[in-house]
Scaffold this motif. Structure first.
Motif, PDB file in Angstrom:
ATOM      1  N   VAL A  48       0.847  -1.303  -0.050  1.00  0.00           N
ATOM      2  CA  VAL A  48      -0.109  -0.077  -0.097  1.00  0.00           C
ATOM      3  C   VAL A  48       0.792   1.262  -0.161  1.00  0.00           C
ATOM      4  N   GLY A  49       1.832   1.347   1.100  1.00  0.00           N
ATOM      5  CA  GLY A  49       2.886   2.396   0.888  1.00  0.00           C
ATOM      6  C   GLY A  49       3.577   2.404   1.974  1.00  0.00           C
ATOM      7  N   GLY A  50       4.504   3.329   2.141  1.00  0.00           N
ATOM      8  CA  GLY A  50       5.035   3.606   3.528  1.00  0.00           C
ATOM      9  C   GLY A  50       5.979   4.880   3.560  1.00  0.00           C
ATOM     10  N   GLY A  51       7.094   4.804   4.443  1.00  0.00           N
ATOM     11  CA  GLY A  51       7.900   6.077   4.345  1.00  0.00           C
ATOM     12  C   GLY A  51       9.080   5.381   5.266  1.00  0.00           C
ATOM     13  N   VAL A  52      10.191   6.604   5.064  1.00  0.00           N
ATOM     14  CA  VAL A  52      11.423   6.325   5.790  1.00  0.00           C
ATOM     15  C   VAL A  52      11.131   7.496   6.884  1.00  0.00           C
ATOM     16  N   ILE A  53      10.920   7.085   8.118  1.00  0.00           N
ATOM     17  CA  ILE A  53      10.584   7.601   9.262  1.00  0.00           C
ATOM     18  C   ILE A  53      11.977   7.856  10.006  1.00  0.00           C
ATOM     19  N   TYR A  54      12.664   8.720   9.675  1.00  0.00           N
ATOM     20  CA  TYR A  54      14.114   8.950  10.001  1.00  0.00           C
ATOM     21  C   TYR A  54      14.312   9.683  11.303  1.00  0.00           C
ATOM     22  N   THR A  55      13.342  10.730  11.352  1.00  0.00           N
ATOM     23  CA  THR A  55      13.437  11.621  12.379  1.00  0.00           C
ATOM     24  C   THR A  55      12.094  12.018  12.936  1.00  0.00           C
ATOM     25  N   ARG A  56      12.164  12.669  13.969  1.00  0.00           N
ATOM     26  CA  ARG A  56      10.938  13.033  14.886  1.00  0.00           C
ATOM     27  C   ARG A  56       9.952  13.823  13.906  1.00  0.00           C
ATOM     28  N   GLN A  57      10.624  14.890  12.982  1.00  0.00           N
ATOM     29  CA  GLN A  57       9.946  15.786  12.233  1.00  0.00           C
ATOM     30  C   GLN A  57       9.177  14.627  11.084  1.00  0.00           C
ATOM     31  N   ALA A  58       9.892  13.912  10.699  1.00  0.00           N
ATOM     32  CA  ALA A  58       8.992  12.794   9.984  1.00  0.00           C
ATOM     33  C   ALA A  58       7.936  12.037  10.512  1.00  0.00           C
ATOM     34  N   ARG A  59       8.182  11.417  11.859  1.00  0.00           N
ATOM     35  CA  ARG A  59       7.207  10.686  12.455  1.00  0.00           C
ATOM     36  C   ARG A  59       5.980  11.821  12.656  1.00  0.00           C
ATOM     37  N   ARG A  60       6.368  13.291  13.011  1.00  0.00           N
ATOM     38  CA  ARG A  60       5.075  14.307  12.943  1.00  0.00           C
ATOM     39  C   ARG A  60       4.460  14.362  11.863  1.00  0.00           C
ATOM     40  N   GLY A  61       5.388  14.667  10.981  1.00  0.00           N
ATOM     41  CA  GLY A  61       4.674  14.953   9.576  1.00  0.00           C
ATOM     42  C   GLY A  61       3.876  14.036   8.558  1.00  0.00           C
ATOM     43  N   LEU A  62       4.730  12.778   8.833  1.00  0.00           N
ATOM     44  CA  LEU A  62       4.100  11.625   8.046  1.00  0.00           C
ATOM     45  C   LEU A  62       3.143  11.014   8.765  1.00  0.00           C
ATOM     46  N   LEU A  63       3.458  10.691  10.005  1.00  0.00           N
ATOM     47  CA  LEU A  63       2.506   9.724  10.645  1.00  0.00           C
ATOM     48  C   LEU A  63       1.440  10.666  11.593  1.00  0.00           C
ATOM     49  N   GLY A  64       1.773  11.875  11.811  1.00  0.00           N
ATOM     50  CA  GLY A  64       1.192  12.592  12.760  1.00  0.00           C
ATOM     51  C   GLY A  64       1.100  12.395  14.126  1.00  0.00           C
ATOM     52  N   LEU A  65       2.459  11.805  14.561  1.00  0.00           N
ATOM     53  CA  LEU A  65       2.651  11.146  15.959  1.00  0.00           C
ATOM     54  C   LEU A  65       3.575  12.046  16.722  1.00  0.00           C
ATOM     55  N   SER A  66       2.845  13.046  17.566  1.00  0.00           N
ATOM     56  CA  SER A  66       3.846  13.881  18.294  1.00  0.00           C
ATOM     57  C   SER A  66       4.397  13.431  19.527  1.00  0.00           C
ATOM     58  N   GLU A  67       5.023  14.076  20.296  1.00  0.00           N
ATOM     59  CA  GLU A  67       5.824  13.532  21.567  1.00  0.00           C
ATOM     60  C   GLU A  67       4.693  13.458  22.568  1.00  0.00           C
ATOM     61  N   ASP A  68       3.490  13.959  22.233  1.00  0.00           N
ATOM     62  CA  ASP A  68       2.429  13.698  23.184  1.00  0.00           C
ATOM     63  C   ASP A  68       2.017  12.270  23.251  1.00  0.00           C
ATOM     64  N   VAL A  69       2.094  11.714  21.965  1.00  0.00           N
ATOM     65  CA  VAL A  69       1.420  10.198  21.874  1.00  0.00           C
ATOM     66  C   VAL A  69       2.585   9.300  21.937  1.00  0.00           C
ATOM     67  N   VAL A  70       3.908   9.790  21.529  1.00  0.00           N
ATOM     68  CA  VAL A  70       4.877   8.724  21.589  1.00  0.00           C
ATOM     69  C   VAL A  70       6.015   9.182  22.789  1.00  0.00           C
ATOM     70  N   THR A  71       5.783   8.560  23.788  1.00  0.00           N
ATOM     71  CA  THR A  71       6.310   9.115  25.113  1.00  0.00           C
ATOM     72  C   THR A  71       7.754   8.196  25.372  1.00  0.00           C
ATOM     73  N   MET A  72       7.892   7.028  24.593  1.00  0.00           N
ATOM     74  CA  MET A  72       9.067   6.328  24.768  1.00  0.00           C
ATOM     75  C   MET A  72      10.001   6.653  23.752  1.00  0.00           C
ATOM     76  N   ARG A  73      11.372   6.270  23.901  1.00  0.00           N
ATOM     77  CA  ARG A  73      12.568   6.758  23.092  1.00  0.00           C
ATOM     78  C   ARG A  73      12.181   5.796  21.744  1.00  0.00           C
ATOM     79  N   ALA A  74      12.753   6.268  20.820  1.00  0.00           N
ATOM     80  CA  ALA A  74      12.851   5.419  19.552  1.00  0.00           C
ATOM     81  C   ALA A  74      13.764   4.027  19.467  1.00  0.00           C
ATOM     82  N   ALA A  75      13.762   3.442  18.478  1.00  0.00           N
ATOM     83  CA  ALA A  75      14.636   2.201  18.556  1.00  0.00           C
ATOM     84  C   ALA A  75      14.365   1.112  19.833  1.00  0.00           C
ATOM     85  N   THR A  76      13.050   1.043  19.987  1.00  0.00           N
ATOM     86  CA  THR A  76      12.619  -0.130  20.926  1.00  0.00           C
ATOM     87  C   THR A  76      11.460  -0.656  20.272  1.00  0.00           C
TER      88      THR A  76
END
Length: 161
Positions: A48-76
């Motif tokens: 269907v599709g996807g993206g390279v979610i390499y930064t917090r900016q990409a996570r916010r912009g492409l997936l709509g996930l802010s630090e309020d929603v994602v409270t744990m560190r990446a790479a887990t």
């Protein structure tokens, strides 16, 4: 790409046989996972599709996930599960997949060594895993992350039937 194609082809056949689709959010593999899945003839039947979610900016912009929603560190694994579920939901795929980690040559800012990656698949069941290659070679880790990601997806789909 040759080293990924047998895995991607088999995965594509499984998804088509099950009339299922997948969306991918990858990070340290840099697009290799999606590229392998799309390189298979007939990929539009399951990718269907996807993206390279390499930064917090990409996570916010492409997936709509802010630090309020994602409270744990990446790479887990927990982080990978959230992103896999989000990419699945946002594009309406049967399955969502996420890979996140540290390709090298050094580790990431969270303290993970180079060669560390977490993967998750979300759909009718949720699964996650952590990979440690022990390597510092950035390109080799990217290929290993992509290979293990495709193999992991195949294992999850094989267990679900």
């Amino acid at each position: 790409m040759d080293r990924l194609m047998p895995l991607a082809s088999a995965l594509g056949e499984t998804l088509k046989a099950q009339s299922e689709s997948i969306a991918v959010a990858e990070s340290s593999a840099g697009g290799l996972i999606s590229a392998a899945l799309v390189a298979v003839p007939g990929a539009s039947a399951y990718f269907v599709g996807g993206g390279v979610i390499y930064t917090r900016q990409a996570r916010r912009g492409l997936l709509g996930l802010s630090e309020d929603v994602v409270t744990m560190r990446a790479a887990t694994e927990d982080y990978a599960l959230i992103l896999a579920g989000t990419v699945r939901e946002r594009v309406g795929a049967t399955w969502g997949f996420c890979e996140t980690g540290a390709s090298g040559p050094t580790g990431n800012s969270y303290g993970d060594a180079a060669g560390h990656a977490c993967m998750a698949m979300v759909g009718s069941s949720d699964s996650s895993m952590t990979l440690e290659t022990g390597l510092t070679d950035r390109e080799e880790n990217m290929w290993r992350f992509a290979e293990e990601s495709l193999a992991f997806m195949a294992r999850v789909l094989g267990d679900v039937k």
